[in-house]
Design an enzyme around this catalytic site. Structure first.
Site, PDB file in Angstrom:
ATOM      1  N   GLY A  54       0.797  -1.204  -0.218  1.00 12.64           N
ATOM      2  CA  GLY A  54      -0.053   0.160  -0.012  1.00 12.64           C
ATOM      3  C   GLY A  54       0.830   1.297  -0.026  1.00 12.64           C
ATOM      4  O   GLY A  54       1.741   1.460   0.848  1.00 12.64           O
ATOM      5  N   ALA A  55       0.605   2.145  -0.758  1.00 15.12           N
ATOM      6  CA  ALA A  55       1.333   3.115  -1.074  1.00 15.12           C
ATOM      7  C   ALA A  55       1.796   3.963   0.243  1.00 15.12           C
ATOM      8  O   ALA A  55       3.143   4.373   0.407  1.00 15.12           O
ATOM      9  CB  ALA A  55       0.853   4.297  -2.257  1.00 15.12           C
ATOM     10  N   ASP A 247      -1.563   4.407  -6.266  1.00 17.85           N
ATOM     11  CA  ASP A 247      -0.128   4.499  -5.924  1.00 17.85           C
ATOM     12  C   ASP A 247       0.519   5.758  -6.547  1.00 17.85           C
ATOM     13  O   ASP A 247       1.541   5.950  -6.073  1.00 17.85           O
ATOM     14  CB  ASP A 247       0.356   3.235  -6.540  1.00 17.85           C
ATOM     15  CG  ASP A 247       0.170   2.072  -5.574  1.00 17.85           C
ATOM     16  OD1 ASP A 247      -1.240   1.549  -5.756  1.00 17.85           O
ATOM     17  OD2 ASP A 247       1.052   1.440  -4.915  1.00 17.85           O
ATOM     18  N   ASN A 257      -3.302   2.587 -10.265  1.00 11.48           N
ATOM     19  CA  ASN A 257      -3.546   1.618  -8.918  1.00 11.48           C
ATOM     20  C   ASN A 257      -3.435   0.241  -9.250  1.00 11.48           C
ATOM     21  O   ASN A 257      -3.033   0.065 -10.474  1.00 11.48           O
ATOM     22  CB  ASN A 257      -4.918   2.037  -9.040  1.00 11.48           C
ATOM     23  CG  ASN A 257      -5.284   1.411  -7.360  1.00 11.48           C
ATOM     24  OD1 ASN A 257      -4.614   1.812  -6.533  1.00 11.48           O
ATOM     25  ND2 ASN A 257      -6.624   0.791  -7.242  1.00 11.48           N
TER      26      ASN A 257
HETATM   27  O1  MRU Z   1       0.629  -4.121  -4.589  1.00  9.91           O
HETATM   28  P1  MRU Z   1      -0.188  -3.405  -3.270  1.00  9.91           P
HETATM   29  O2  MRU Z   1      -0.931  -4.400  -2.414  1.00  9.91           O
HETATM   30  O3  MRU Z   1       1.129  -2.350  -2.823  1.00  9.91           O
HETATM   31  O4  MRU Z   1      -1.155  -2.272  -4.127  1.00  9.91           O
HETATM   32  C1  MRU Z   1      -1.647  -1.464  -3.322  1.00  9.91           C
HETATM   33  C2  MRU Z   1      -2.662  -0.710  -3.960  1.00  9.91           C
HETATM   34  O5  MRU Z   1      -2.594  -0.779  -5.168  1.00  9.91           O
HETATM   35  C3  MRU Z   1      -3.764   0.227  -3.387  1.00  9.91           C
HETATM   36  O6  MRU Z   1      -4.676   0.682  -3.976  1.00  9.91           O
HETATM   37  C4  MRU Z   1      -2.660   1.948  -3.110  1.00  9.91           C
HETATM   38  O7  MRU Z   1      -1.386   1.435  -2.741  1.00  9.91           O
HETATM   39  C5  MRU Z   1      -3.496   2.845  -2.299  1.00  9.91           C
HETATM   40  S1  MRU Z   1      -3.164   2.198  -0.812  1.00  9.91           S
HETATM   41  C6  MRU Z   1      -4.054   3.478   0.223  1.00  9.91           C
END
Ligand code: MRU
Length: 374
Positions: A54-55, A247, A257
Site C-alpha cells: 500500500g503506497a 499508488d 492503481n
Molecule cells: O501491490 P499493493 O498491494 O501494494 O497495491 C496497493 C494498491 O494498489 C492500493 O490501492 C494503493 O497503494 C493505495 S493504498 C492507500
C-alpha cells in the site's frame, strides 16, 4: 483501527525505541503475525515481499528503513546507499520517493560531522512525523468521502449504499484509517447503511484477503466477488459508486492503481456509476502528466499468477498450482486509469475533478514541484 477490541497500526516503533514492528500482511487473513525489523535488509525485504504494502505504508516503512540504516552506519555514503536500495524495492508507488526525499531534507542540517546520535534521533523524529501526518491526512480523506456517501445515502431511503472497491486501500495500506476505506468506516460508524463489493484482486488477492478481513473486523457488511463480476453488478444497478486508492497520480489526474482498476473504471463509465479515487497528496507525482507514458509499472513474478496460497481443511497454509504446468505467466502489478474516467479525486483538502487545474487549485504550494513536497 481495532482488531478484536485492541488498537493496532500496521507499523510502529517497538518498546526498545529503535526496532520497527509490522503486521506481516503476507500471512493475513489466515494468521495474524507481527515481525520485528532490525536493519535495512529487513526493511527492504518487508517492502519487496509485501509484508508491508500500500503506497502510504511503503513510504512509512522506507522512512524507518533510513533510520535503521543510519543507526548501523551514520555516514552520508550509507544514507545514499540505503535510499537507493529502498527506492528500488518497489517502483510504482511514488510515496517511496516522497518519503525518502522527506528524510533527506530532515537530515540535511545534520551533516557527516554532526553528532551521529543526533542524526539518528532526527531520522526517527521525522519518520514518526511522516506516520502521524499520514493518519491525519487519511482521517481527513475519510471526512471528505463521508460527505459523498451521505449524499448517495440520502437518495436511498435507508437501503445500503453499495460501494465497489478494488485491492486494499484500507488501514493496512496506510498508517491508519486507509484512503478508499476511510469514508466507508466513517459512514458505517455514523450509522449510514453501507455494503461493500470487494474485488478479490488477483493475483495476490489483497481484496479477498485484506480488505475483507479489515471490513469484517470492523463489522462493515461486505461481499467478496471475483474481479470479473464488477461490470455485471454495475449493469444490474447493484453498485452506487466505486472508490479505489492509487499508488501514483499524475499532475493532470491520471491514476495508477492495482491491476484491474482500469477495467472497473471503464465499466463504471459505461454504466453511469461514479468512479472516485481517494488519495493523500503524497501520492501525487507533480513531475509527470501522462500516466501511461511516465509511470513505471512493477512487473512481479509469474508464480503469483500460476499459484494460489490458502488454508487447507487441516488448517495448514498450502500453495497450489492453478495454471497448466509449464505455461508462462505475465504479472503487471498496476494499471493506469486516465483522468477522463475518474469522476472525482477525494483528497485531504476536498473532492476535486481529476484535472491539472483542479489539483493545482487544491494544492497550489505543491503544483509544479520537482519532487512532490520538496
Ligand atoms: O501491490 P499493493 O498491494 O501494494 O497495491 C496497493 C494498491 O494498489 C492500493 O490501492 C494503493 O497503494 C493505495 S493504498 C492507500
Amino acid at each position: 483501527m481495532k482488531i478484536d477490541g485492541k488498537s493496532w497500526r500496521p507499523i510502529w516503533v517497538e518498546a526498545d525505541g529503535w526496532a520497527v514492528g509490522i503486521i506481516d500482511q503476507t500471512r493475513l487473513p489466515h494468521a495474524f503475525e507481527t515481525r520485528r525489523i532490525e536493519d535495512l535488509d529487513g526493511a527492504v525485504h518487508a517492502i519487496a515481499a509485501m509484508q508491508v504494502r500500500g503506497a502510504p505504508l511503503i513510504g512509512a516503512m522506507a522512512a524507518y528503513g533510513v533510520c535503521l540504516a543510519l543507526r548501523a552506519y551514520p555516514s552520508d555514503g550509507a544514507l545514499d546507499a540505503a535510499c537507493a536500495r529502498l527506492l528500488a524495492s518497489r517502483p510504482t508507488a511514488v510515496n517511496l520517493r516522497w518519503a525518502l526525499a522527506q528524510m533527506r531534507a530532515a537530515l540535511r542540517p545534520f551533516g557527516p560531522d554532526a553528532d551521529s546520535g543526533k542524526r539518528v534521533s532526527a531520522a526517527y523524529a521525522r519518520a514518526a512525523e511522516i506516520c502521524e501526518a499520514d493518519v491525519a491526512v487519511c482521517r481527513a480523506i475519510g471526512e471528505q468521502g463521508l460527505a459523498l456517501i451521505r449524499e448517495v445515502a440520502a437518495e436511498k431511503d435507508g437501503a445500503p449504499v453499495q460501494i465497489l472497491t478494488h485491492c486494499n486501500a484500507g488501514w493496512l495500506a496506510t498508517v491508519d484509517w486507509g484512503t478508499a476505506l476511510a469514508p466507508i468506516y466513517m459512514a458505517h460508524d455514523a450509522g449510514i447503511a453501507v455494503h461493500v463489493w470487494v474485488d478479490e484482486t488477483r493475483p495476490r488477492n489483497q481484496g479477498a484477503a485484506l480488505t475483507a478481513w479489515e471490513l469484517g473486523k470492523h463489522g462493515v457488511p461486505h461481499t467478496v466477488i471475483v474481479d470479473n463480476a464488477g461490470g455485471h453488478l454495475m449493469q444490474r444497478g447493484a453498485v452506487d459508486l466505486c472508490i479505489v486508492g492509487t499508488d501514483r497520480t499524475t499532475a493532470r489526474g491520471d491514476v495508477c492503481n492495482k491491476i484491474g482498476t482500469y477495467l472497473k473504471a471503464l465499466a463504471a463509465r459505461d454504466n453511469g456509476v461514479p468512479f472516485y479515487v481517494a488519495l493523500p497528496s503524497t501520492t501525487i507525482d507533480w513531475t509527470i502528466s501522462d500516466g501511461l507514458a511516465d509511470i513505471p509499472i512493477e512487473e512481479r513474478s509469474g508464480d503469483e499468477v500460476t499459484t494460489l496460497t490458502g488454508r487447507n481443511p487441516a488448517g495448514m497454509l498450502t500453495e497450489v498450482l492453478i495454471a497448466a504446468p509449464g505455461s508462462s505467466a505475465a504479472n503487471p502489478a498496476f494499471d493506469v486509469t486516465p483522468a477522463r474516467l475518474v469522476t472525482g479525486l477525494i483528497t485531504e483538502r476536498g473532492v476535486c475533478a481529476a484535472s491539472e487545474a483542479a489539483l493545482a487549485g487544491l494544492f497550489p504550494e505543491l503544483a509544479g514541484g520537482r519532487d512532490g513536497h520538496g
